[in-house]
Scaffold this active site. Structure first.
Site, short mmCIF file in Angstrom:
data_model
loop_
_atom_site.label_atom_id
_atom_site.label_comp_id
_atom_site.label_asym_id
_atom_site.label_seq_id
_atom_site.Cartn_x
_atom_site.Cartn_y
_atom_site.Cartn_z
N GLU A 1 1.73 19.57 -32.58
CA GLU A 1 1.01 18.44 -31.65
C GLU A 1 0.24 17.30 -32.34
O GLU A 1 0.30 16.24 -31.97
CB GLU A 1 -0.15 19.12 -30.66
CG GLU A 1 0.26 20.32 -29.83
CD GLU A 1 -0.80 20.92 -28.81
OE1 GLU A 1 -1.80 20.23 -28.50
OE2 GLU A 1 -0.86 22.04 -28.74
N GLY B 1 -10.99 19.14 -29.69
CA GLY B 1 -10.88 17.68 -30.22
C GLY B 1 -9.97 17.42 -31.59
O GLY B 1 -10.25 16.44 -32.15
N ASN C 1 -0.18 12.14 -21.95
CA ASN C 1 -0.86 13.73 -22.12
C ASN C 1 -0.18 14.41 -23.01
O ASN C 1 1.00 14.25 -23.12
CB ASN C 1 -0.89 14.27 -20.68
CG ASN C 1 -1.65 15.54 -20.75
OD1 ASN C 1 -2.48 15.87 -21.31
ND2 ASN C 1 -0.81 16.54 -19.97
N ASP D 1 0.94 18.16 -15.78
CA ASP D 1 2.01 18.61 -16.69
C ASP D 1 3.50 18.31 -16.27
O ASP D 1 4.16 19.13 -16.35
CB ASP D 1 1.76 20.27 -17.06
CG ASP D 1 0.60 20.27 -17.52
OD1 ASP D 1 -0.27 19.50 -18.20
OD2 ASP D 1 -0.31 21.68 -17.36
N HIS E 1 0.90 18.45 -23.85
CA HIS E 1 0.73 19.87 -23.39
C HIS E 1 1.40 20.95 -24.18
O HIS E 1 2.42 20.43 -25.01
CB HIS E 1 1.61 19.88 -22.01
CG HIS E 1 1.28 21.09 -21.26
ND1 HIS E 1 0.21 21.79 -20.60
CD2 HIS E 1 2.38 22.20 -20.86
CE1 HIS E 1 0.50 22.74 -20.22
NE2 HIS E 1 1.63 23.17 -20.37
N GLU F 1 1.82 14.91 -10.47
CA GLU F 1 1.84 16.30 -10.71
C GLU F 1 1.26 16.67 -11.93
O GLU F 1 1.36 15.90 -12.82
CB GLU F 1 3.19 16.68 -10.79
CG GLU F 1 4.07 16.15 -9.52
CD GLU F 1 3.73 17.05 -8.12
OE1 GLU F 1 3.40 18.43 -8.33
OE2 GLU F 1 3.78 16.36 -7.08
N THR G 1 1.85 11.64 -14.21
CA THR G 1 2.22 11.16 -12.75
C THR G 1 1.20 12.18 -11.95
O THR G 1 0.40 12.88 -12.50
CB THR G 1 3.59 11.60 -12.46
OG1 THR G 1 3.93 12.98 -12.95
CG2 THR G 1 4.48 10.76 -13.37
N LEU H 1 -6.39 14.12 -12.88
CA LEU H 1 -6.66 12.74 -12.35
C LEU H 1 -6.30 12.66 -10.95
O LEU H 1 -5.26 12.91 -10.44
CB LEU H 1 -5.89 11.82 -13.55
CG LEU H 1 -6.37 11.87 -14.84
CD1 LEU H 1 -5.57 10.81 -15.66
CD2 LEU H 1 -7.84 11.80 -15.09
C1 GRF Z 1 -4.05 21.25 -26.92
O1 GRF Z 1 -3.36 22.16 -27.02
C2 GRF Z 1 -3.30 20.44 -25.87
O2 GRF Z 1 -1.91 20.49 -26.11
C3 GRF Z 1 -3.90 20.75 -24.67
O3 GRF Z 1 -5.24 21.07 -24.91
C4 GRF Z 1 -5.41 21.62 -26.35
C5 GRF Z 1 -6.60 20.54 -26.77
O4 GRF Z 1 -6.90 20.97 -27.94
N1 GRF Z 1 -3.74 19.86 -23.53
P1 GRF Z 1 -7.95 19.94 -28.85
O5 GRF Z 1 -8.98 19.77 -28.03
O6 GRF Z 1 -7.18 18.90 -29.04
O7 GRF Z 1 -8.19 20.96 -30.11
#
Ligand code: GRF
Length: 217
Positions: free
Chosen positions: A174, A12, A107, A145, A109, A143, A141, A93
């Site tokens: 991120e 999280g 999303n 990622d 990634h 697919e 979408t 999904l």
């Molecule tokens: C992140 O690296 C995100 O890119 C991926 O899952 C991880 C989630 O980390 N989809 P957190 O739960 O937000 O700490």
């Protein structure tokens, strides 16, 4: 006002970055109304405590994917959610879910897509010997990622990196590009044309999200 739901399964930290951005009024006026989680023990649920947001664990035990997704969609629609953000949500999904929120699911990634889709993206990056890694936000979408790319962050890969150190470096970025992407959406500055995202105006990121490493050798 744009209402947002965040779907999580685990740690999280991206959820917390979004909640912090909202608290600091950096989410373009979007309001995170709901956190949905498929894992009762997720640390994400604890992280959300102290923020003004409803959290809900929706138990997937014994449910087919379609039925589970229909349950999620019902909850999201009842809450009047405009935008769904997947922040470490570990389920794929179904078309039912996707068609309920067309071009309204984002999303994050931890790779420079389309490289290294799926699990352990940073380990894949290390195995490939790439010099830079990063993260991507994109519209979802069918697919996994895949889908129109919104923002990407770039970090260097150091010779002594392991999965943990690289993941941490990527994760810090991120936390910048995910709130920035939601903000752009909330400000109505994203549009999709021929599978590509157009961004109106300049991207004003708190901190540097696009980090271009110096070449030292
Ligand atoms: C992140 O690296 C995100 O890119 C991926 O899952 C991880 C989630 O980390 N989809 P957190 O739960 O937000 O700490």
């Amino acid at each position: 006002m744009l209402t947002v739901a965040v779907l999580v399964s685990g740690r999280g930290t991206n959820l917390e970055a979004l909640l912090e951005a909202e608290r600091r009024d950096q989410l373009g006026g979007a309001s995170i109304e709901l956190v949905l989680c498929d894992n009762e023990d997720a640390a994400a649920l604890e992280r959300a405590e102290g923020y003004d947001v409803e959290t809900r664990f929706v138990d997937p035990t014994g449910m087919e994917r379609e039925a589970y997704d229909e349950t999620l969609v019902e909850i999201l629609e009842a809450a009047g959610i405009d935008l769904v953000v997947l922040a470490g949500f570990m389920r794929v999904l179904s078309p039912t879910f996707l068609s309920a929120f067309p071009d309204r699911i984002i999303n994050i990634h931890p790779s420079l897509l389309p490289a290294f889709q799926g699990l352990h993206a940073q380990e894949q990056a290390l195995e490939a010997g790439v010099r830079v890694a990063g993260a991507t936000t994109h519209f979802v979408t069918e697919e996994v990622d895949d889908g129109p790319i919104i923002l990407q962050s770039v970090v260097p890969v150091h010779p002594d990196d392991d999965e943990e150190t690289l993941s941490q470096r990527v994760l810090e970025t991120e936390h910048r590009i995910l709130p920035a992407s939601v903000r752009l959406f909330a400000e109505g500055r994203l549009s999709i044309s021929e599978g590509r995202v157009q961004i109106k105006g300049e991207v004003d990121l708190p901190g540097r999200a696009l980090i271009v490493p110096e070449v030292t050798s």
